[in-house]
Design a protein around this motif. Structure first.
Motif, PDB file in Angstrom:
ATOM      1  N   ARG A 199       6.047   5.155  -8.915  1.00  0.00           N
ATOM      2  CA  ARG A 199       4.689   5.677  -9.092  1.00  0.00           C
ATOM      3  C   ARG A 199       3.688   4.580  -9.425  1.00  0.00           C
ATOM      4  N   ILE A 200       4.143   3.614 -10.218  1.00  0.00           N
ATOM      5  CA  ILE A 200       3.235   2.518 -10.583  1.00  0.00           C
ATOM      6  C   ILE A 200       2.821   1.734  -9.343  1.00  0.00           C
ATOM      7  N   LEU A 201       3.813   1.437  -8.495  1.00  0.00           N
ATOM      8  CA  LEU A 201       3.505   0.689  -7.273  1.00  0.00           C
ATOM      9  C   LEU A 201       2.619   1.501  -6.342  1.00  0.00           C
ATOM     10  N   ILE A 202       2.887   2.793  -6.243  1.00  0.00           N
ATOM     11  CA  ILE A 202       2.067   3.652  -5.386  1.00  0.00           C
ATOM     12  C   ILE A 202       0.620   3.682  -5.887  1.00  0.00           C
ATOM     13  N   SER A 203       0.452   3.762  -7.204  1.00  0.00           N
ATOM     14  CA  SER A 203      -0.895   3.781  -7.778  1.00  0.00           C
ATOM     15  C   SER A 203      -1.616   2.455  -7.523  1.00  0.00           C
ATOM     16  N   VAL A 204      -0.892   1.362  -7.762  1.00  0.00           N
ATOM     17  CA  VAL A 204      -1.477   0.040  -7.531  1.00  0.00           C
ATOM     18  C   VAL A 204      -1.820  -0.145  -6.054  1.00  0.00           C
ATOM     19  N   SER A 205      -0.915   0.285  -5.184  1.00  0.00           N
ATOM     20  CA  SER A 205      -1.135   0.147  -3.744  1.00  0.00           C
ATOM     21  C   SER A 205      -2.329   0.968  -3.282  1.00  0.00           C
ATOM     22  N   THR A 206      -2.444   2.176  -3.814  1.00  0.00           N
ATOM     23  CA  THR A 206      -3.573   3.034  -3.449  1.00  0.00           C
ATOM     24  C   THR A 206      -4.901   2.397  -3.848  1.00  0.00           C
ATOM     25  N   CYS A 207      -4.947   1.906  -5.078  1.00  0.00           N
ATOM     26  CA  CYS A 207      -6.171   1.239  -5.559  1.00  0.00           C
ATOM     27  C   CYS A 207      -6.469  -0.007  -4.734  1.00  0.00           C
TER      28      CYS A 207
END
Length: 470
Positions: A16-24
């Motif tokens: 989830r952390i990577l997905i959030s960072v990637s989205t941003c």
């Protein structure tokens, strides 16, 4: 190996952390590309508007003799390169407007940096910043514990005993991280292409292909080097520290140290020294505004002898125009000498700086990035050369009209018909095709490929060393 890659990507997707960072990051990426393209398109509009306005003023010159028009002059504008939204290179600091007039070669002015608000000079959101700094950092942080974590947890031995080859495991993890970098790179280029779909021609397409290939190699180098240190290190922290230190040296210290050294070895003259040398050499030529000058007298005697008359009033032409053109031609030789020396020094600095890619792949990437987007000093110098060639053609047309257009020597009130100024062609910058200059960047590409091969060799060596200790 593909199962390992698929497994790694499954883990990345569930993180989830990577997905959030990637989205941003993707949102910031889209914003940077969009703003870059928007700025480039706006500059295109300003360029066309300003160019048309200046041309109208030139064509509507009235009651002015050719020499007066030479002093009145005109302006040429450096056209914005379509690809500069990906990497603006030197374009933001070198100026965009050049005044064209007789007797003098002016400096290009009105750079973007000189017109920024104070707060903007600290930096702005650039696509090149994300591609060259942020994405490699993301890859570094994703790859630093690829193998060291497996070692620490004991899973590496278990996987090895279950028949999973260490080489496939290591390369699977490295390639999975590299593919993440490629995803961000190609997403950037896809967004850019969609925003400029109607303006992309063969030359731009070729440049984009080599551009993407260069960044893909660099991301591979960053990823594999990080996995290599992770393979040799017992903990992820030591791998991260080592690679982060190397990355800082590559991107911050090494380019500045190398460039500063080259500026000392091939030093450019100061502006004061340059102008003083130009002035001294210029004073040795014909003075177009001083009829009593000794060199003007020699030219006068030559022209009188050529036409078989004894005084200027008997000439069927206007000697003033001939003297003005002689003054221009001598000034052109002085310009060629001193500006040619500057370009020679800059070329020497550039060539030696390119060899810095032997110890630093980031230098090769930057050179390729600016060269492929047409925003390096070489492309800027080409604009200056074309502008100077146009200046010489324009002033010669005016001086020839002054000399052979029907007026007599000393008649400064004579003016040509209005159609004459319209007949002089406007300045049109001839864009440089990549296939004509690709050899200038071949060394950078060779260094990147060499670093890629070195990365492969080191990782395979790291795998063999790890096998010994399992």
């Amino acid at each position: 190996m593909w199962k390992i890659i698929l497994n790694e990507w499954t883990y990345l997707v569930r993180n989830r952390i990577l997905i959030s960072v990637s989205t941003c990051f993707v949102l910031v990426l889209f914003l940077s590309v969009f703003l870059g393209v928007l700025q480039t398109n706006n500059q295109f509009k300003y360029y066309e508007t300003s160019k048309d306005e200046i041309r109208k003023k030139w064509e509507n010159i009235d009651n002015m003799n050719p020499h007066g028009a030479a002093h009145y002059g005109t302006y040429v504008f450096k056209p914005q390169n379509l690809l500069s939204s990906l990497d603006e290179g030197v374009n933001s600091v070198v100026g965009n407007v050049l005044r064209i007039e007789g007797h003098v070669q002016n400096e290009i002015v009105f750079s973007e940096a000189s017109q920024m608000q104070t707060i903007s000079k600290f930096g702005k959101l650039k696509c090149s910043l994300l591609l060259q700094y942020i994405i490699p950092l993301l890859l570094l942080f994703l790859a630093f514990q690829a193998i060291s974590t497996e070692k620490k947890s004991g899973r590496l031995k278990l996987l090895f005993l279950q028949g999973c080859g260490l080489s496939k495991l290591v390369w699977g993890k490295a390639i999975s991280v590299w593919l993440y970098g490629l995803f961000l790179l190609f997403l950037t280029l896809f967004i850019y292409s969609m925003l400029n779909i109607n303006q992309i021609d063969i030359d731009i397409f070729t440049r984009l292909l080599v551009f993407s290939f260069s960044y893909a190699l660099y991301y591979f180098i960053i990823t594999v080097f990080t996995v290599f240190f992770s393979t040799l290190s017992k903990t992820g922290t030591s791998a991260l520290t080592t690679m982060l230190g190397l990355w800082i040296i590559w991107t911050i210290f090494s380019p500045n140290i190398i460039m500063s050294s080259l500026e000392q070895w091939h030093e450019l003259p100061s502006r004061h020294e340059f102008k003083l040398a130009m002035k001294e050499d210029r004073s040795e030529g014909i003075d177009g505004h001083n009829p009593s000058d000794d060199r003007s007298e020699e030219l006068k005697e030559e022209i009188l002898s050529q036409y078989g008359v004894s005084q200027l009033s008997d000439l069927p032409i206007n000697f003033d125009g001939i003297r003005m053109q002689a003054d221009e031609e001598y000034g052109n030789m002085v310009w060629d000498k001193h500006f040619g020396n500057l370009r020679s020094i800059l070329d020497d600095q550039k060539k030696l700086y390119q060899y810095g890619g032997l110890v630093n792949p980031f230098i090769s990437l930057q050179n390729l990035s600016m060269g492929l987007t047409g925003s390096d000093n070489f492309h800027h110098q080409e604009f200056l050369v074309q502008a100077e060639t146009y200046r010489r053609s324009l002033i010669k047309s005016l001086n020839d009209k002054h000399a052979f257009g029907g007026s007599k020597t000393g008649d400064w009130s004579w003016t040509p018909d209005k159609d004459f100024y319209k007949s002089i062609p406007d300045f049109h910058f001839k864009a440089i095709l990549f296939n004509t200059v690709s050899n200038k960047y071949l060394i950078d590409l060779i260094f990147l490929v060499s670093w890629t091969l070195l990365a492969v060799f080191l990782l395979n060596m790291g795998i063999n060393l790890s096998l010994i200790h399992i």
